[in-house]
Write an enzyme that holds these catalytic residues in place. Sequence first.
Site, PDB file in Angstrom:
ATOM      1  N   ASP A  12      52.518  56.998  91.706  1.00  0.00           N
ATOM      2  CA  ASP A  12      51.976  57.752  93.250  1.00  0.00           C
ATOM      3  C   ASP A  12      50.319  57.897  92.734  1.00  0.00           C
ATOM      4  O   ASP A  12      49.952  57.911  91.213  1.00  0.00           O
ATOM      5  CB  ASP A  12      52.777  58.812  93.899  1.00  0.00           C
ATOM      6  CG  ASP A  12      51.871  58.847  94.581  1.00  0.00           C
ATOM      7  OD1 ASP A  12      51.324  57.820  96.266  1.00  0.00           O
ATOM      8  OD2 ASP A  12      51.498  60.100  95.106  1.00  0.00           O
ATOM      9  N   SER A  13      49.542  57.710  93.711  1.00  0.00           N
ATOM     10  CA  SER A  13      48.492  58.398  93.132  1.00  0.00           C
ATOM     11  C   SER A  13      48.486  60.095  92.168  1.00  0.00           C
ATOM     12  O   SER A  13      47.338  59.960  92.064  1.00  0.00           O
ATOM     13  CB  SER A  13      47.065  58.630  93.880  1.00  0.00           C
ATOM     14  OG  SER A  13      47.871  59.077  95.667  1.00  0.00           O
ATOM     15  N   CYS A  75      53.847  55.186  97.405  1.00  0.00           N
ATOM     16  CA  CYS A  75      52.157  55.108  97.441  1.00  0.00           C
ATOM     17  C   CYS A  75      52.022  53.994  98.294  1.00  0.00           C
ATOM     18  O   CYS A  75      52.237  53.049  98.315  1.00  0.00           O
ATOM     19  CB  CYS A  75      51.789  55.315  96.401  1.00  0.00           C
ATOM     20  SG  CYS A  75      49.729  55.881  97.193  1.00  0.00           S
ATOM     21  N   GLU A 154      47.607  67.906  96.761  1.00  0.00           N
ATOM     22  CA  GLU A 154      47.643  67.864  95.301  1.00  0.00           C
ATOM     23  C   GLU A 154      47.609  69.794  95.136  1.00  0.00           C
ATOM     24  O   GLU A 154      48.244  69.878  93.399  1.00  0.00           O
ATOM     25  CB  GLU A 154      46.761  67.514  95.292  1.00  0.00           C
ATOM     26  CG  GLU A 154      46.729  65.763  95.685  1.00  0.00           C
ATOM     27  CD  GLU A 154      47.743  65.361  94.090  1.00  0.00           C
ATOM     28  OE1 GLU A 154      47.012  65.834  93.402  1.00  0.00           O
ATOM     29  OE2 GLU A 154      48.600  64.059  94.786  1.00  0.00           O
ATOM     30  N   CYS A 186      52.390  58.449 104.971  1.00  0.00           N
ATOM     31  CA  CYS A 186      51.706  58.549 103.479  1.00  0.00           C
ATOM     32  C   CYS A 186      52.894  59.868 102.355  1.00  0.00           C
ATOM     33  O   CYS A 186      53.083  60.152 103.469  1.00  0.00           O
ATOM     34  CB  CYS A 186      50.329  59.383 103.529  1.00  0.00           C
ATOM     35  SG  CYS A 186      49.654  60.453 102.476  1.00  0.00           S
ATOM     36  N   HIS A 188      52.706  61.833 100.412  1.00  0.00           N
ATOM     37  CA  HIS A 188      52.079  63.671 100.270  1.00  0.00           C
ATOM     38  C   HIS A 188      52.642  63.967 101.303  1.00  0.00           C
ATOM     39  O   HIS A 188      53.342  65.300 101.326  1.00  0.00           O
ATOM     40  CB  HIS A 188      50.870  63.671 100.553  1.00  0.00           C
ATOM     41  CG  HIS A 188      49.800  63.125  98.663  1.00  0.00           C
ATOM     42  ND1 HIS A 188      50.222  61.905  98.552  1.00  0.00           N
ATOM     43  CD2 HIS A 188      49.883  64.076  97.908  1.00  0.00           C
ATOM     44  CE1 HIS A 188      49.308  61.564  97.203  1.00  0.00           C
ATOM     45  NE2 HIS A 188      49.417  63.190  96.930  1.00  0.00           N
TER      46      HIS A 188
HETATM   47  N1  DGL Z   1      50.433  58.978  98.438  1.00  0.00           N
HETATM   48  C1  DGL Z   1      49.876  58.219  98.959  1.00  0.00           C
HETATM   49  C2  DGL Z   1      50.387  57.275 100.492  1.00  0.00           C
HETATM   50  O1  DGL Z   1      50.980  56.972 100.094  1.00  0.00           O
HETATM   51  C3  DGL Z   1      48.720  58.053  98.672  1.00  0.00           C
HETATM   52  C4  DGL Z   1      47.637  59.443  98.875  1.00  0.00           C
HETATM   53  C5  DGL Z   1      46.585  59.473  98.309  1.00  0.00           C
HETATM   54  O2  DGL Z   1      45.750  58.989  97.613  1.00  0.00           O
HETATM   55  O3  DGL Z   1      44.813  59.166  99.405  1.00  0.00           O
HETATM   56  O4  DGL Z   1      49.266  56.243 100.800  1.00  0.00           O
END
Ligand code: DGL
Length: 274
Positions: A12-13, A75, A154, A186, A188
């Site tokens: 993931d990011s 992600c 984060e 997302c 996150h």
């Molecule tokens: N966790 C990510 C997603 O599912 C990326 C969030 C990001 O880095 O902007 O889209």
Amino acid sequence: MERQDGAIGIFDSGVGGLSVLREVRAQLPNEALMYFADQAHVPYGPRPLEEVRAFSEEITRFLLEQGAKLVVVACNTASAAALHYLRGKFPHVPFVGMEPAVKPAAEQTKSGVVGVLATPATFQGALYASVVERFAQGVTVLQDTCPGLVGQIERGALEAAETRAILEKALYPMLERGIDTVVLGCTHYPFVIPLIRQIVGETARVIDPAPAVARQVKRVLEAVEATRLSSESVPIRYYTSGAPASFDAVLSVLGMERGPVRGVRWQAGYIQEI
Ligand code: DGL
């Protein structure tokens, strides 16, 4: 670090994909797991799809070099930007990716109005357009990009006033228009489900796709006969292109299982171990 042949690689990011990792861990406790957080580049959401695709390709290459047998693109943004491309580029590697759970939302909504929270890049991708077109006929789908929310998560600021303000700004207008279902598009966002619940109430549905994604990982492993047979579980290995100490601290805040955290560095488009 020495290779870990036969591990599942998850990326993931940043820390978002940990919401998928914990489900994979719960459903497949004997599998070896490697997690890559590209914190040098988080957030991915506002970036052009081509750039996210290039990051995803190099991270995949890195995970394969470390011995990954299957790669989970944990992600939504990277899945939108790169999943199709990665499958073409690495045809022998099984991949599991994310797509916003519009289908179950459209099936379950009673009010006929659902809200999707995801990044700008996810909303721009062809994958999102295709799930809405295929599965949401006759349903009103509202969208919000929740600017700043990924950054808050984060930092581990799961209950901060600013985090709540971002969610209220996204969800109140949706509630006014009658949503009864919220899709977390997302990875996150499952970490702020308690806050989302406080805003939308207990009766609304909040769809976190992580359990379904973990089931898909299990199915794919079984289909390619790559399930790990040993019954002894091994520690999760973490890699970050950000600061290992901060990543480790956020692991605790998010209630994640600990494991060794290694720093890596981007150098001219390639990932190097430090
Ligand atoms: N966790 C990510 C997603 O599912 C990326 C969030 C990001 O880095 O902007 O889209």
